[in-house]
Design a protein around this motif. Sequence first.
Motif, PDB file in Angstrom:
ATOM      1  N   LEU A   1       0.796  -1.510   0.224  1.00 30.15           N
ATOM      2  CA  LEU A   1       0.063   0.048   0.129  1.00 30.15           C
ATOM      3  C   LEU A   1       0.990   0.740  -0.092  1.00 30.15           C
ATOM      4  N   SER A   2       2.364   0.963  -0.525  1.00 28.85           N
ATOM      5  CA  SER A   2       3.090   2.195  -0.442  1.00 28.85           C
ATOM      6  C   SER A   2       3.021   2.408   0.381  1.00 28.85           C
ATOM      7  N   GLU A   3       2.754   4.423   0.622  1.00 28.40           N
ATOM      8  CA  GLU A   3       3.567   4.439   1.902  1.00 28.40           C
ATOM      9  C   GLU A   3       2.852   4.362   3.188  1.00 28.40           C
ATOM     10  N   GLU A   4       1.923   3.805   3.311  1.00 28.41           N
ATOM     11  CA  GLU A   4       0.839   2.839   4.126  1.00 28.41           C
ATOM     12  C   GLU A   4       1.921   1.233   4.664  1.00 28.41           C
ATOM     13  N   GLY A   5       2.098   1.313   3.901  1.00 26.46           N
ATOM     14  CA  GLY A   5       2.886  -0.032   3.988  1.00 26.46           C
ATOM     15  C   GLY A   5       2.544  -1.304   3.451  1.00 26.46           C
ATOM     16  N   ALA A   6       2.145  -2.550   4.287  1.00 22.26           N
ATOM     17  CA  ALA A   6       1.256  -3.462   3.410  1.00 22.26           C
ATOM     18  C   ALA A   6       0.392  -4.272   4.214  1.00 22.26           C
ATOM     19  N   ILE A   7      -0.175  -5.283   3.704  1.00 22.35           N
ATOM     20  CA  ILE A   7      -1.022  -6.330   4.428  1.00 22.35           C
ATOM     21  C   ILE A   7      -0.973  -7.247   3.883  1.00 22.35           C
ATOM     22  N   VAL A   8      -0.741  -8.840   5.340  1.00 22.90           N
ATOM     23  CA  VAL A   8       0.007  -9.888   5.050  1.00 22.90           C
ATOM     24  C   VAL A   8      -1.853 -10.605   5.200  1.00 22.90           C
ATOM     25  N   VAL A   9      -2.596 -11.243   4.709  1.00 23.18           N
ATOM     26  CA  VAL A   9      -3.977 -12.494   4.807  1.00 23.18           C
ATOM     27  C   VAL A   9      -3.361 -13.899   4.365  1.00 23.18           C
ATOM     28  N   ARG A  10      -3.711 -14.357   5.943  1.00 26.07           N
ATOM     29  CA  ARG A  10      -3.466 -15.672   4.919  1.00 26.07           C
ATOM     30  C   ARG A  10      -5.504 -16.014   6.007  1.00 26.07           C
ATOM     31  N   GLY A  11      -6.198 -16.541   5.408  1.00 28.17           N
ATOM     32  CA  GLY A  11      -7.412 -17.181   6.089  1.00 28.17           C
ATOM     33  C   GLY A  11      -7.783 -15.833   6.709  1.00 28.17           C
ATOM     34  N   THR A  12      -8.255 -16.560   7.865  1.00 33.27           N
ATOM     35  CA  THR A  12      -8.380 -15.322   8.851  1.00 33.27           C
ATOM     36  C   THR A  12      -7.654 -14.080   9.845  1.00 33.27           C
TER      37      THR A  12
ATOM     38  N   ARG B   1      -4.687 -11.709   9.210  1.00 34.72           N
ATOM     39  CA  ARG B   1      -3.769 -10.549   9.001  1.00 34.72           C
ATOM     40  C   ARG B   1      -2.845  -9.167   9.549  1.00 34.72           C
ATOM     41  N   PHE B   2      -2.099  -9.329   9.219  1.00 33.12           N
ATOM     42  CA  PHE B   2      -0.934  -8.569   9.598  1.00 33.12           C
ATOM     43  C   PHE B   2      -1.016  -7.007   8.872  1.00 33.12           C
ATOM     44  N   LYS B   3      -0.986  -5.906  10.027  1.00 37.33           N
ATOM     45  CA  LYS B   3      -0.950  -4.827   9.325  1.00 37.33           C
ATOM     46  C   LYS B   3       0.729  -4.271   9.206  1.00 37.33           C
ATOM     47  N   ILE B   4       1.308  -4.321   8.395  1.00 40.89           N
ATOM     48  CA  ILE B   4       3.231  -3.903   8.286  1.00 40.89           C
ATOM     49  C   ILE B   4       3.308  -2.048   8.221  1.00 40.89           C
ATOM     50  N   GLU B   5       4.149  -1.542   8.455  1.00 38.50           N
ATOM     51  CA  GLU B   5       4.045   0.149   8.792  1.00 38.50           C
ATOM     52  C   GLU B   5       5.261  -0.411   7.361  1.00 38.50           C
ATOM     53  N   ALA B   6       5.325   0.497   7.265  1.00 38.85           N
ATOM     54  CA  ALA B   6       6.477   1.235   6.014  1.00 38.85           C
ATOM     55  C   ALA B   6       7.903   2.097   5.846  1.00 38.85           C
ATOM     56  N   LEU B   7       8.225   1.712   5.888  1.00 31.89           N
ATOM     57  CA  LEU B   7       9.625   2.200   6.050  1.00 31.89           C
ATOM     58  C   LEU B   7       9.670   3.850   5.668  1.00 31.89           C
ATOM     59  N   LYS B   8       9.756   4.075   7.566  1.00 27.43           N
ATOM     60  CA  LYS B   8      10.409   6.070   7.765  1.00 27.43           C
ATOM     61  C   LYS B   8      11.262   6.525   6.998  1.00 27.43           C
ATOM     62  N   ILE B   9      11.309   7.086   5.631  1.00 31.82           N
ATOM     63  CA  ILE B   9      11.908   7.660   5.119  1.00 31.82           C
ATOM     64  C   ILE B   9      12.294   8.887   4.252  1.00 31.82           C
ATOM     65  N   ASP B  10      13.139   9.643   4.666  1.00 31.51           N
ATOM     66  CA  ASP B  10      12.938  11.566   4.022  1.00 31.51           C
ATOM     67  C   ASP B  10      12.648  11.510   2.922  1.00 31.51           C
ATOM     68  N   LYS B  11      12.864  10.944   1.572  1.00 34.54           N
ATOM     69  CA  LYS B  11      12.671  10.866   0.133  1.00 34.54           C
ATOM     70  C   LYS B  11      12.809  10.109  -1.113  1.00 34.54           C
ATOM     71  N   VAL B  12      11.237  10.094  -1.528  1.00 38.87           N
ATOM     72  CA  VAL B  12      11.749   8.785  -2.529  1.00 38.87           C
ATOM     73  C   VAL B  12      12.307   8.942  -3.314  1.00 38.87           C
ATOM     74  N   LEU B  13      13.099   8.740  -4.493  1.00 42.90           N
ATOM     75  CA  LEU B  13      13.710   8.701  -5.379  1.00 42.90           C
ATOM     76  C   LEU B  13      13.469   8.403  -6.515  1.00 42.90           C
ATOM     77  N   ASP B  14      12.574   7.235  -6.625  1.00 43.28           N
ATOM     78  CA  ASP B  14      11.969   5.902  -7.611  1.00 43.28           C
ATOM     79  C   ASP B  14      11.876   5.065  -7.918  1.00 43.28           C
TER      80      ASP B  14
ATOM     81  N   GLY C   1      10.034  -7.669   4.378  1.00 43.45           N
ATOM     82  CA  GLY C   1       9.449  -7.099   2.815  1.00 43.45           C
ATOM     83  C   GLY C   1       9.128  -5.490   1.944  1.00 43.45           C
ATOM     84  N   CYS C   2       8.867  -4.285   4.208  1.00 41.55           N
ATOM     85  CA  CYS C   2       8.718  -3.133   3.467  1.00 41.55           C
ATOM     86  C   CYS C   2       9.904  -2.325   3.718  1.00 41.55           C
ATOM     87  N   LEU C   3      11.203  -3.490   4.983  1.00 38.60           N
ATOM     88  CA  LEU C   3      12.656  -2.322   5.022  1.00 38.60           C
ATOM     89  C   LEU C   3      13.130  -2.549   3.519  1.00 38.60           C
TER      90      LEU C   3
END
Length: 330
Positions: free
Chosen positions: A246-257, A259-272, A301-303
Amino acid sequence: MSKFDVLTIGNAIVDIISRCDDRFLEENGIIKAAMNLIDAERAEHLYALMGPAHEASGGSAGNTAAGVASFGGRAAYFGKVAEDELGKIFAHDIRAQGVHYETKPDGTFPPTARSMIFVTPDGERSMNTYLGACVDLGPEHVEPEVVAQSKVTYFEGYLWDPPRAKEAIRECARIAHENGREVSMTLSDPFCVGRYRDEFLDLMRSGTVDIVFANRQEVLSLYETDDLETALQNIAGDSKLACVTLSEEGAIVVRGTERFKIEALKIDKVLDTTGAGDLFAAGFLAGYTAGRPLDVCGKMGCLAAGIVIQHFGPRPMVSLKEAGQEAGLI
């Protein structure tokens, strides 16, 4: 015993990356933030229009293999290049990352694939890809012993464009499952999903694919909905395990019921953003094949994704293993 943690299969592409503004994309009919398939003539035309460019071996699955290796995982790769300069560059680069790569080239035509990637000031990348030698990837390029000895075989949805690659993927899935291994895919691109929605859903529902990677746009396209929650519930039912980035919102991992919400890595600037999804998959699969908990796999993965978007190019320029150790994930 397995010889490899992750085998990845994809289009072997050399990325040619240049900066541009949004007006350039509009004037040249380039769909922003998408992968546009082009022919040889348009490839030459766009290359002539490019400003100063950076060449780097890429291709979605190749980037993932390089990321797995950077985490210290044992990676292998299947992908077709030609016997030309770009083919030599690709083969050298992926082997230098520590990835097993033995797919044999067959002459100089069609030439090695290349993707002209235009990066706008917001970091979004718009890819214009000439597949070249990639279209010749077929079942004869499958190394059965490598598939049998890989914990997870991972392929990119883009491979559904060249028809013979489908046969190679189905053969790999057969070998993998006969040997008690798992199969994973990335949906690759919302336009790719639009072309092959029914086939992708069948791969998931039939059990041909065990693990699915998608971003927000891809999973919404897959289920033809604007509601993320609806899409997440559907993919949880259709796949054994799914990761949605989910870009800057991190990611969600789902397996059956679960669900894990993963935070995005905090960074100063997106270059590419080139390679962000590929490196998320690399981090997740490196953790998964090492037996780590799903939330830790997601954090790996988010790292990796957060690191790669801070520099130009689709492959890590630092040791992801060291970064994972510093973050307490390895």
